[in-house]
Design an enzyme around this catalytic site. Structure first.
Site, PDB file in Angstrom:
ATOM      1  N   PHE A 150      45.207  40.908  42.744  1.00 44.01           N
ATOM      2  CA  PHE A 150      44.172  39.745  42.752  1.00 44.01           C
ATOM      3  C   PHE A 150      44.121  39.026  41.576  1.00 44.01           C
ATOM      4  CE2 PHE A 150      41.508  42.952  40.316  1.00 44.01           C
ATOM      5  CZ  PHE A 150      40.904  42.015  39.285  1.00 44.01           C
ATOM      6  N   GLU A 177      43.946  40.352  49.160  1.00 38.41           N
ATOM      7  CA  GLU A 177      42.996  40.058  50.152  1.00 38.41           C
ATOM      8  C   GLU A 177      41.639  39.370  49.495  1.00 38.41           C
ATOM      9  OE1 GLU A 177      44.000  43.006  49.391  1.00 38.41           O
ATOM     10  OE2 GLU A 177      42.502  44.436  49.890  1.00 38.41           O
ATOM     11  N   ARG A 178      41.525  39.582  48.003  1.00 38.06           N
ATOM     12  CA  ARG A 178      40.473  39.159  47.617  1.00 38.06           C
ATOM     13  C   ARG A 178      40.526  37.708  47.210  1.00 38.06           C
ATOM     14  NH1 ARG A 178      38.304  43.376  47.870  1.00 38.06           N
ATOM     15  NH2 ARG A 178      39.114  45.479  47.257  1.00 38.06           N
ATOM     16  N   CYS A 282      46.771  42.012  33.176  1.00 38.64           N
ATOM     17  CA  CYS A 282      47.654  43.269  32.974  1.00 38.64           C
ATOM     18  C   CYS A 282      48.161  43.332  31.250  1.00 38.64           C
ATOM     19  CB  CYS A 282      48.611  43.606  33.832  1.00 38.64           C
ATOM     20  SG  CYS A 282      50.130  42.298  33.707  1.00 38.64           S
ATOM     21  N   GLU A 383      42.495  52.637  32.771  1.00 41.93           N
ATOM     22  CA  GLU A 383      42.461  51.471  32.778  1.00 41.93           C
ATOM     23  C   GLU A 383      41.458  50.886  33.190  1.00 41.93           C
ATOM     24  OE1 GLU A 383      44.983  49.283  35.748  1.00 41.93           O
ATOM     25  OE2 GLU A 383      45.467  47.743  34.098  1.00 41.93           O
TER      26      GLU A 383
HETATM   27  P1  NAD Z   1      45.744  47.137  43.702  1.00 44.92           P
HETATM   28  O1  NAD Z   1      46.906  47.953  43.381  1.00 44.92           O
HETATM   29  O2  NAD Z   1      44.599  47.639  43.967  1.00 44.92           O
HETATM   30  O3  NAD Z   1      46.221  45.883  44.838  1.00 44.92           O
HETATM   31  C1  NAD Z   1      47.525  45.261  44.675  1.00 44.92           C
HETATM   32  C2  NAD Z   1      48.072  45.029  46.180  1.00 44.92           C
HETATM   33  O4  NAD Z   1      48.458  46.259  46.686  1.00 44.92           O
HETATM   34  C3  NAD Z   1      47.234  44.115  47.060  1.00 44.92           C
HETATM   35  O5  NAD Z   1      48.003  43.087  47.672  1.00 44.92           O
HETATM   36  C4  NAD Z   1      46.482  45.253  47.877  1.00 44.92           C
HETATM   37  O6  NAD Z   1      46.018  44.786  49.130  1.00 44.92           O
HETATM   38  C5  NAD Z   1      47.537  46.144  48.197  1.00 44.92           C
HETATM   39  N1  NAD Z   1      46.880  47.575  48.261  1.00 44.92           N
HETATM   40  C6  NAD Z   1      45.790  48.036  47.671  1.00 44.92           C
HETATM   41  N2  NAD Z   1      45.723  49.257  48.162  1.00 44.92           N
HETATM   42  C7  NAD Z   1      46.647  49.502  48.698  1.00 44.92           C
HETATM   43  C8  NAD Z   1      47.060  50.881  49.465  1.00 44.92           C
HETATM   44  N3  NAD Z   1      46.275  51.926  49.412  1.00 44.92           N
HETATM   45  N4  NAD Z   1      48.265  51.100  50.134  1.00 44.92           N
HETATM   46  C9  NAD Z   1      49.007  49.859  50.481  1.00 44.92           C
HETATM   47  N5  NAD Z   1      48.704  48.651  49.533  1.00 44.92           N
HETATM   48  C10 NAD Z   1      47.486  48.571  48.952  1.00 44.92           C
HETATM   49  O7  NAD Z   1      45.649  45.939  42.299  1.00 44.92           O
HETATM   50  P2  NAD Z   1      44.680  45.009  42.134  1.00 44.92           P
HETATM   51  O8  NAD Z   1      43.272  45.340  41.923  1.00 44.92           O
HETATM   52  O9  NAD Z   1      44.901  44.106  43.043  1.00 44.92           O
HETATM   53  O10 NAD Z   1      45.178  44.262  40.658  1.00 44.92           O
HETATM   54  C11 NAD Z   1      44.721  44.932  39.526  1.00 44.92           C
HETATM   55  C12 NAD Z   1      46.035  45.932  39.132  1.00 44.92           C
HETATM   56  O11 NAD Z   1      47.157  45.382  38.984  1.00 44.92           O
HETATM   57  C13 NAD Z   1      45.675  46.453  37.686  1.00 44.92           C
HETATM   58  O12 NAD Z   1      45.940  47.615  37.561  1.00 44.92           O
HETATM   59  C14 NAD Z   1      46.567  45.710  36.833  1.00 44.92           C
HETATM   60  O13 NAD Z   1      46.850  46.227  35.580  1.00 44.92           O
HETATM   61  C15 NAD Z   1      47.851  45.710  37.760  1.00 44.92           C
HETATM   62  N6  NAD Z   1      48.590  44.294  37.386  1.00 44.92           N
HETATM   63  C16 NAD Z   1      49.839  44.605  36.723  1.00 44.92           C
HETATM   64  C17 NAD Z   1      50.752  43.708  36.417  1.00 44.92           C
HETATM   65  C18 NAD Z   1      52.039  44.064  35.776  1.00 44.92           C
HETATM   66  O14 NAD Z   1      52.849  43.061  35.764  1.00 44.92           O
HETATM   67  N7  NAD Z   1      52.496  45.242  35.510  1.00 44.92           N
HETATM   68  C19 NAD Z   1      50.370  42.504  36.582  1.00 44.92           C
HETATM   69  C20 NAD Z   1      49.040  42.176  37.373  1.00 44.92           C
HETATM   70  C21 NAD Z   1      48.229  43.319  37.605  1.00 44.92           C
END
Ligand code: NAD
Length: 498
Positions: A150, A177-178, A282, A383
């Site tokens: 998101f 989805e957010r 991130c 985190e």
């Molecule tokens: P998230 O892991 O909750 O979701 C990421 C994606 O995975 C979304 O599209 C979501 O719909 C999907 N998803 C969520 N739960 C799932 C499940 N159980 N099974 C399959 N798919 C699932 O992450 P978020 O809250 O959207 O984003 C924040 C996180 O992303 C933080 O931990 C941040 O550090 C990380 N992030 C990392 C980077 C990087 O480059 N390393 C960059 C941006 C964000």
């Protein structure tokens, strides 16, 4: 009635109503402003089939034509950057300047992808044996999928699809989805740029949609960016199904400040990198490791800056920090602040009681600063992904580096110093994927690659840059003989170098 956001399949918005929808909030007001369709496995299959059909022709479209479409897309994103930024602020909450910055960092990757003619070149060796030449070519994988978080709804997908498409693949994006609207806006711009139907598709949804992409036999590769537990799950499940996977995870980024650093610069950097985008980056700094005398000198400088930060609706011109993404996430971050207090850290700035005039329903949390944070505390280990900055005190520089190197995450890290020798030691010894020297958020430019180490990345290749081109292509080595007709004759032996 809230607006409905549907998928984008086969070059147009999907028409059939969904069985399930999710709410898209405006984080600044707390109102539900749209409802996004959640794809069933059957809808994901339609998107993958559309991409698979398009892949049959797209892989043979000339580099010149592919590049032309990308250039046109680049122009359109540039022209519409304010509209995209507005969508980001409305759904994510980040302030306008930050949202525009996000679009610009995405544009840089599109510009990089416009250079695909040079980037995807193979190699050629003449006369590897007598009258035998050898060369390598890089070919697209077919249908590839991107699953994104998101916090950068425009930029993170742009880390993926411009390069994937430039390389001759077709793409299925499953954005967060957010905040799904930026992906839809860009899908329309790609169509306007002349991209054939099916080359870029968007399916919205949750785990149901993601799981279908992970197991679909026609999806060749998955790029994922999100939290570490999901990244690990995506990597394990995707590779189990025979796919190429790069899965970027979460972070706990440290910023070491040595006593010789320019403290004003370090304080500016820590506050910008800690609270920018409400800490939902991130690459945000979440721990300042102050070495020796640096700590007592930093504290007043940090407090002075934090006191001046203006928190508000991201669309308001004066706002520097917006709300968090959802009410539950805001409450979870506030709970970490409660926990830090009960764990014995010193709370120097408390944003829990902040209220924003006229925005009582918004998911706001003011900047929070802890001192005397110890490595065993949960606020140090987890985190938090919010506007909470922790300061930990280290007696020596070696102790500070050890702290960074024993952390399971290894996305970004920064050192603030005026000592070139200390900086060189840092670059050499620190076990983190992206390193900044007097730069708090060292996000590599589009022509380098982005990625952490350890629990911040599952897979072998980083995202965008040369690694991106390698991820979205596979190399083929061709060996060719065009013998001189005078040399024809049967030879049952191994060919020998003559
Ligand atoms: P998230 O892991 O909750 O979701 C990421 C994606 O995975 C979304 O599209 C979501 O719909 C999907 N998803 C969520 N739960 C799932 C499940 N159980 N099974 C399959 N798919 C699932 O992450 P978020 O809250 O959207 O984003 C924040 C996180 O992303 C933080 O931990 C941040 O550090 C990380 N992030 C990392 C980077 C990087 O480059 N390393 C960059 C941006 C964000």
């Amino acid at each position: 009635m809230a607006t409905k956001i549907n998928h984008w399949i086969d070059g147009k918005p999907y028409e059939r109503a969904a069985e399930r929808y999710g709410d898209v909030d405006n984080p600044a007001t707390g109102d539900v402003q749209a409802q996004v369709a959640f794809a069933t496995p059957a809808v994901v299959d339609e998107a993958v089939e559309s991409a698979a059909r398009a892949a049959q022709t797209w892989r043979s479209v000339s580099i010149a034509r592919r590049t032309k479409i990308l250039f046109a897309f680049r122009e359109l994103v540039d022209k519409h950057q304010k509209e995209i930024a507005r969508l980001l602020t409305l759904e994510h909450g980040k302030v306008t300047a930050d949202a525009l910055g996000e679009v610009n960092r995405g544009l840089e990757v599109i510009e990089f992808a416009c250079g695909i003619a040079d980037l995807a070149k193979g190699e050629y060796s003449e006369n590897v044996s007598t009258e035998v030449d050898s060369y390598s070519i890089r070919q697209p994988l077919g249908v590839v999928a991107g699953i994104t978080p998101f916090n950068f709804p425009a930029m993170v997908p742009m880390w993926m699809y411009p390069i994937a498409i430039a390389c001759g693949n077709t793409f299925v994006l499953k954005p967060s989805e957010r905040d799904p609207s930026a992906a839809m806006f860009c899908a329309q711009l790609l169509a306007d740029a002349g991209l054939p139907a099916g080359v870029f598709n968007v399916v919205h949804g949750d785990k149901v949609a993601v799981d279908r992409l992970l197991e679909h036999p026609k999806v060749a590769a998955i790029s994922f960016v999100g939290s570490t537990p999901i990244a690990k799950y995506i990597y394990e499940t995707g590779t189990h199904h025979g796919k190429r996977v790069q899965a970027l995870g979460g972070a706990k980024n440290h910023m070491i400040v040595l006593p010789d650093a320019d403290m004003e610069l370090a304080a500016d950097a820590a506050v910008s990198a800690g609270y920018g985008s409400a800490g939902e980056r991130c690459m945000a700094i979440s721990v300042i490791v102050a070495v020796g005398a640096a700590a007592d000198r930093l504290v007043p400088l940090l407090r002075e800056r934090i006191a001046k930060l203006r928190v508000g609706d991201g669309l308001e011109p004066g706002s520097e920090m917006g709300p968090l993404i959802t009410r539950p996430h805001r409450d979870k971050v506030a709970m970490y602040v409660d926990k830090g207090v009960s764990e014995g850290a010193t709370l120097l700035a408390d944003g829990r009681t902040l209220s924003v005039a006229g925005r009582a329903g918004g998911f706001f949390l003011g900047p929070c600063l802890f001192d005397n944070v110890k490595p065993h505390m949960e606020i140090y280990k987890d985190e938090i992904f919010g506007p909470v900055l922790s300061m930990t005190r280290a007696a020596t520089y070696d102790e500070a580096i050890r702290l960074v190197n024993t952390n399971p995450y290894a996305n970004g890290v920064a050192l603030f110093t005026n000592d070139g020798g200390a900086a060189r030691k840092f670059q050499h010894e620190v076990e983190v994927g992206m390193v900044g020297i007097n730069v708090p958020i060292p996000v590599p430019m589009a022509y380098y690659s982005f990625g952490g180490w350890k629990a911040s990345l599952f897979g072998d290749l980083h995202i965008y840059g040369r690694d991106g081109v390698h991820f979205y292509t596979r190399a083929k080595a061709v060996t060719v003989r065009w013998p001189d007709p005078r040399h024809r004759g049967v030879d049952l032996g191994f060919p020998q170098n003559k």
